[in-house]
Each structure stands twice: as structure tokens, then as C-alpha cells.
Scaffold this active site. Structure first.
Site, PDB file in Angstrom:
ATOM      1  N   ARG A   1       0.615  -1.546   7.512  1.00  0.00           N
ATOM      2  CA  ARG A   1       1.166  -0.350   6.877  1.00  0.00           C
ATOM      3  C   ARG A   1       2.163   0.397   7.762  1.00  0.00           C
ATOM      4  NH1 ARG A   1      -2.834   3.425   3.645  1.00  0.00           N
ATOM      5  NH2 ARG A   1      -0.795   3.907   2.721  1.00  0.00           N
TER       6      ARG A   1
ATOM      7  N   ARG B   1      -9.713   6.217  11.046  1.00  0.00           N
ATOM      8  CA  ARG B   1      -8.268   5.998  10.980  1.00  0.00           C
ATOM      9  C   ARG B   1      -7.437   6.949  11.838  1.00  0.00           C
ATOM     10  NH1 ARG B   1      -6.549   3.033   6.497  1.00  0.00           N
ATOM     11  NH2 ARG B   1      -8.100   1.431   6.014  1.00  0.00           N
TER      12      ARG B   1
ATOM     13  N   HIS C   1     -11.453   7.706   5.051  1.00  0.00           N
ATOM     14  CA  HIS C   1     -10.512   8.815   5.105  1.00  0.00           C
ATOM     15  C   HIS C   1     -11.211  10.088   4.651  1.00  0.00           C
ATOM     16  CE1 HIS C   1      -6.402   6.512   4.759  1.00  0.00           C
ATOM     17  NE2 HIS C   1      -6.653   6.861   6.004  1.00  0.00           N
TER      18      HIS C   1
ATOM     19  N   ASP D   1       0.801  -1.218   0.000  1.00  0.00           N
ATOM     20  CA  ASP D   1       0.000   0.000   0.000  1.00  0.00           C
ATOM     21  C   ASP D   1       0.837   1.273   0.000  1.00  0.00           C
ATOM     22  OD1 ASP D   1      -2.437  -1.238  -0.109  1.00  0.00           O
ATOM     23  OD2 ASP D   1      -2.827  -1.147   2.040  1.00  0.00           O
TER      24      ASP D   1
ATOM     25  N   CYS E   1      -5.093   9.698  -3.122  1.00  0.00           N
ATOM     26  CA  CYS E   1      -4.363   8.781  -2.240  1.00  0.00           C
ATOM     27  C   CYS E   1      -2.919   8.580  -2.695  1.00  0.00           C
ATOM     28  CB  CYS E   1      -5.070   7.429  -2.195  1.00  0.00           C
ATOM     29  SG  CYS E   1      -6.639   7.442  -1.327  1.00  0.00           S
TER      30      CYS E   1
END
Length: 276
Positions: free
Chosen positions: A97, A146, A175, A72, A269
Site C-alpha cells: 500500500r 499499524r 485499526h 486497496d 474505511c
């Protein structure tokens, strides 16, 4: 809706990370499905097209070297949030991550920027957005999935800008950058139902001329876009959003982004802004 103002200097500096190791290998958001194959060659081609689109518009793009085992990492916007040459680092919500944060820290330290190690969970520009001239420079900050809301307080103290906290309530828009986009120095587009009723009231008060997106726009990742105040680069699947942006006076620049969408992200992103 007011017509978009042309930025005095529309050039931007961005950071991207190529998808050399990209794949959907686990599930940490509702969009990810390891059973759905990813075309790695096409993913790289689409990423390269996005980079070339940004440079073709006059922007500078730095490249963050990808690291094996971090599929990612291509979503470079999540690694930090920057204002005035200070990078407030990320602390990822999911262990898959976590190591990405170190790669971003090394990049900013090599660049000679001040790097602030976070103590609270946050995912960089995934949940922080910046409007440089609105109310003297304002940070919009998402929470609910998050990012720890305590990170908002620390970002305000670290970066010296007022922070407006906005609660996200729909897991599909986990997000802030999936539910809200900065269009120019003072205005935004957003999908109201992604936010709590109280946060919707705040957004209406701050941005009475905002471009309002539909659920279909948001589901097509039409808000996960990159704007320089004039040109708006977004997923070409978001056709209705493209039309709304054009009607509002912006210049949409659609790009194909099917493969990286499979990981739960789109154009924004993959692009972090470096505000030096």
C-alpha cells in the site's frame, strides 16, 4: 446514554476513491482471502450508493482518482489525517500500500493545503479520530498493529491538539476505526475488548456516556461508520448496532457493503473527512 445533539451545521466534506482496481490480491489483515471472489461490478455499485447517500445527506464528496496496481486505494480514510487545513500524511505499514501515500499527498497539495510528510508509520484516519469540541479538540489515536505510537507525539506537535493513545489488542480490529467511532462532537461508540485494560479505563473516564458495542457489532463492522452527529451511515449487516444507535437518538442510515468488506474495511474505511 444521552440523546444525540443535533449539530449546528451537520454538513461535512469527505474524500472517497472509487474501487476501479479493487480486489483481494494479497493478505495483510485477517479478513482478506484471495480465494473468495469479489464482484467488481457490485463493489462499484455499493461504493456509488455510499457516495450518493452522503451527498443526499447534504455533504460534499471529493473523488480521488484511483491508480492501477493499488487495489486497496478505495480505503481512502487511510491516506492522511486532517485538521484545520493541514494533512498529516500516511506511511503505510505494508509495502503493498506504500504508493497510496503519494496519491494522497498530490491531492492535498493540489488543494492548497499544508501537507506534512510523516517520519513514523501511521495509516491516517484508520488510527486517528477527531472530536472537535471534546476538551477543546481531542485526537484519539490507536496503536498496536499499524501505527507507530511515536506518530502520536508528532501528530500532537504538528496539529496542536492533545492526543490520547489507545492500545489495540485484537488482530481482528487492527485499526482504531474498526473498534471505535466518533458519533458527534463529544461522544463515541466503541468495543471495549478491542483495547488493552488500561486503554479501556481511559475510555471509560473520557466517555462515561459512550455507546458500547458488542463483539458481534464489531465483527459486523458496525463501528466502521460515518456520522455527522445526527445521521450515522453504516454497514446494513450490523443490525444490532443499527438498533442501538436509533435507541440512543441517532438516525441510522444502513447501506449494503458486502464486497468492500472482503478487503477488511467498510463504510468509514472508504471515507476520509476533510477538515479545512
Amino acid at each position: 446514554m444521552t440523546v444525540a445533539r443535533a449539530a449546528t451545521d451537520p454538513s461535512r466534506v469527505y474524500l472517497m476513491c472509487p474501487p476501479e482496481h479493487f480486489g483481494v490480491e494479497y493478505v495483510i489483515n485477517p479478513w482478506m482471502d484471495p480465494q473468495q471472489p469479489v464482484d467488481a461490478e457490485l463493489a462499484l455499485k455499493q461504493w456509488q450508493c455510499l457516495r450518493e447517500t452522503l451527498t443526499g445527506l447534504g455533504h460534499e464528496v471529493h473523488v480521488l482518482p484511483p491508480r492501477p496496481g493499488l487495489p486497496d486505494m478505495v480505503y481512502a480514510a487511510n491516506g492522511a489525517f486532517t485538521v484545520d487545513g493541514t494533512a498529516y500524511g500516511a506511511r503505510f505499514a505494508h509495502p503493498q500500500r506504500a504508493a497510496e501515500a503519494g496519491a494522497h499527498r498530490d491531492f492535498y497539495q493540489d488543494l492548497g493545503w499544508r501537507y506534512v510528510r510523516p517520519t513514523e508509520t501511521n495509516e491516517g484516519e484508520g488510527d486517528f479520530a477527531y472530536l472537535p469540541t471534546a476538551y477543546g479538540g481531542t485526537i484519539l489515536a490507536g496503536y498496536g498493529f499499524r501505527t507507530d505510537p511515536d506518530a502520536h507525539r508528532r501528530v500532537q506537535e504538528t496539529l496542536g491538539r492533545p492526543v490520547v493513545s489507545l492500545r489495540l489488542v485484537d488482530p481482528l480490529f487492527y485499526h482504531l476505526d474498526t473498534a471505535l467511532a466518533v458519533l458527534d462532537d463529544e461522544n463515541v461508540a466503541y468495543y471495549p475488548a478491542a483495547f488493552s485494560p488500561a486503554s479501556q479505563r481511559v475510555l471509560r473516564q473520557l466517555f462515561p456516556d459512550a455507546l458500547l458495542a458488542s463483539r458481534a457489532d464489531a465483527l459486523a463492522f458496525g463501528l466502521n461508520l460515518v456520522s455527522d452527529g445526527r445521521h450515522v451511515v453504516l454497514n446494513d449487516a450490523a443490525t444490532a448496532m443499527t438498533a442501538k444507535l436509533a435507541a440512543a437518538g441517532y438516525q441510522p442510515v444502513p447501506v449494503e457493503f458486502t464486497e468492500l468488506h472482503k478487503g477488511g474495511g467498510s463504510v468509514k474505511c472508504c471515507v476520509a473527512e476533510l477538515r479545512g
